[in-house]
Design an enzyme around this catalytic site. Structure first.
Site, mmCIF file in Angstrom:
data_model
loop_
_atom_site.group_PDB
_atom_site.id
_atom_site.type_symbol
_atom_site.label_atom_id
_atom_site.label_comp_id
_atom_site.label_asym_id
_atom_site.label_seq_id
_atom_site.Cartn_x
_atom_site.Cartn_y
_atom_site.Cartn_z
ATOM 1 N N TYR A 90 -2.639 -7.060 -0.293
ATOM 2 C CA TYR A 90 -3.553 -7.968 -0.987
ATOM 3 C C TYR A 90 -4.246 -8.868 0.035
ATOM 4 O O TYR A 90 -5.436 -9.147 -0.082
ATOM 5 C CB TYR A 90 -2.795 -8.806 -2.020
ATOM 6 C CG TYR A 90 -2.251 -7.976 -3.157
ATOM 7 C CD1 TYR A 90 -3.055 -7.641 -4.238
ATOM 8 C CD2 TYR A 90 -0.934 -7.516 -3.157
ATOM 9 C CE1 TYR A 90 -2.573 -6.870 -5.289
ATOM 10 C CE2 TYR A 90 -0.434 -6.754 -4.191
ATOM 11 C CZ TYR A 90 -1.253 -6.435 -5.256
ATOM 12 O OH TYR A 90 -0.767 -5.660 -6.288
ATOM 13 N N ASN A 113 -8.646 -4.000 -12.943
ATOM 14 C CA ASN A 113 -9.289 -2.717 -12.669
ATOM 15 C C ASN A 113 -9.139 -1.803 -13.882
ATOM 16 O O ASN A 113 -8.033 -1.475 -14.286
ATOM 17 C CB ASN A 113 -8.651 -2.076 -11.434
ATOM 18 C CG ASN A 113 -9.182 -0.690 -11.153
ATOM 19 O OD1 ASN A 113 -10.243 -0.304 -11.611
ATOM 20 N ND2 ASN A 113 -8.423 0.065 -10.379
ATOM 21 N N CYS A 121 -6.334 1.164 -6.952
ATOM 22 C CA CYS A 121 -5.537 -0.056 -6.861
ATOM 23 C C CYS A 121 -4.067 0.265 -6.561
ATOM 24 O O CYS A 121 -3.326 -0.600 -6.107
ATOM 25 C CB CYS A 121 -5.685 -0.900 -8.115
ATOM 26 S SG CYS A 121 -5.286 -0.062 -9.642
ATOM 27 N N HIS A 122 -3.667 1.520 -6.768
ATOM 28 C CA HIS A 122 -2.298 1.916 -6.433
ATOM 29 C C HIS A 122 -2.047 1.870 -4.930
ATOM 30 O O HIS A 122 -0.904 1.834 -4.491
ATOM 31 C CB HIS A 122 -1.978 3.315 -6.986
ATOM 32 C CG HIS A 122 -2.826 4.403 -6.427
ATOM 33 N ND1 HIS A 122 -4.079 4.700 -6.945
ATOM 34 C CD2 HIS A 122 -2.625 5.266 -5.394
ATOM 35 C CE1 HIS A 122 -4.598 5.704 -6.252
ATOM 36 N NE2 HIS A 122 -3.744 6.066 -5.311
ATOM 37 N N GLU A 148 -0.110 11.350 -2.428
ATOM 38 C CA GLU A 148 -1.144 11.284 -1.400
ATOM 39 C C GLU A 148 -0.558 11.448 -0.001
ATOM 40 O O GLU A 148 -1.130 12.149 0.840
ATOM 41 C CB GLU A 148 -1.912 9.960 -1.501
ATOM 42 C CG GLU A 148 -2.776 9.889 -2.734
ATOM 43 C CD GLU A 148 -3.593 8.609 -2.827
ATOM 44 O OE1 GLU A 148 -3.586 7.793 -1.877
ATOM 45 O OE2 GLU A 148 -4.272 8.435 -3.863
#
Length: 158
Positions: A90, A113, A121-122, A148
């Protein structure tokens, strides 16, 4: 006119809301709430989601309409820049948007979001490296990041 479609992901049902030109909303839901009403853009979004979840797509190519305050839009635009398989804190996002003291506000914008996965946002984590604050639940955030990371390693080996 708004269009509606659903995609069954490995994490459960995803609802897609779009108009003629833009993706307006993408979120995890428990069940289909209304009958699908798709157009070509809805089909393209679902196709790209499918490619993402099977590990073939690293970036989305979908026109997005950002609905929020200027601050929120700046945060969301910065989230889109976080590369696939990587994370940012953040604080990192606050610094990147030129407001290093706005860490809590960045968290608030992240929470607002409306376009999960596509606006990633993950990929935003706490300063300690902990997985915090994901509207879909921490288990979904963890799954997305692991997905990912696994695919990025495979791609990097090529």
């Amino acid at each position: 006119m708004e269009y509606l479609g659903y995609y069954t992901s490995p994490l459960g049902m995803i609802r897609v809301i779009n108009d003629e030109d833009y993706l307006l909303g993408l979120d995890f839901i428990d069940e289909e709430l209304k009958q699908e009403n798709k157009n070509k853009l809805t089909e393209n979004i679902i196709k790209q989601l499918s490619e993402y979840f099977i590990g073939e797509r690293l970036e989305f190519n979908i026109p997005i309409l950002l609905n929020g305050t200027e601050f929120q839009k700046n945060v969301w635009k910065e989230l889109i820049k976080i590369p696939y398989g990587e994370t940012a804190t953040y604080k990192d996002i606050a610094v990147r948007i030129g407001n290093p003291k706005a860490v809590r506000a960045v968290g608030g914008a992240n929470n607002k979001n409306k376009i999960a996965v596509v606006i990633p946002c993950h990929r935003v984590i706490g300063m300690s490296g902990k997985l915090v604050g994901y509207a879909g639940g921490i288990s979904k955030k963890e799954w997305l990041l692991n997905h990912e990371n696994k695919n990025k390693k495979l791609i990097d080996k090529r």
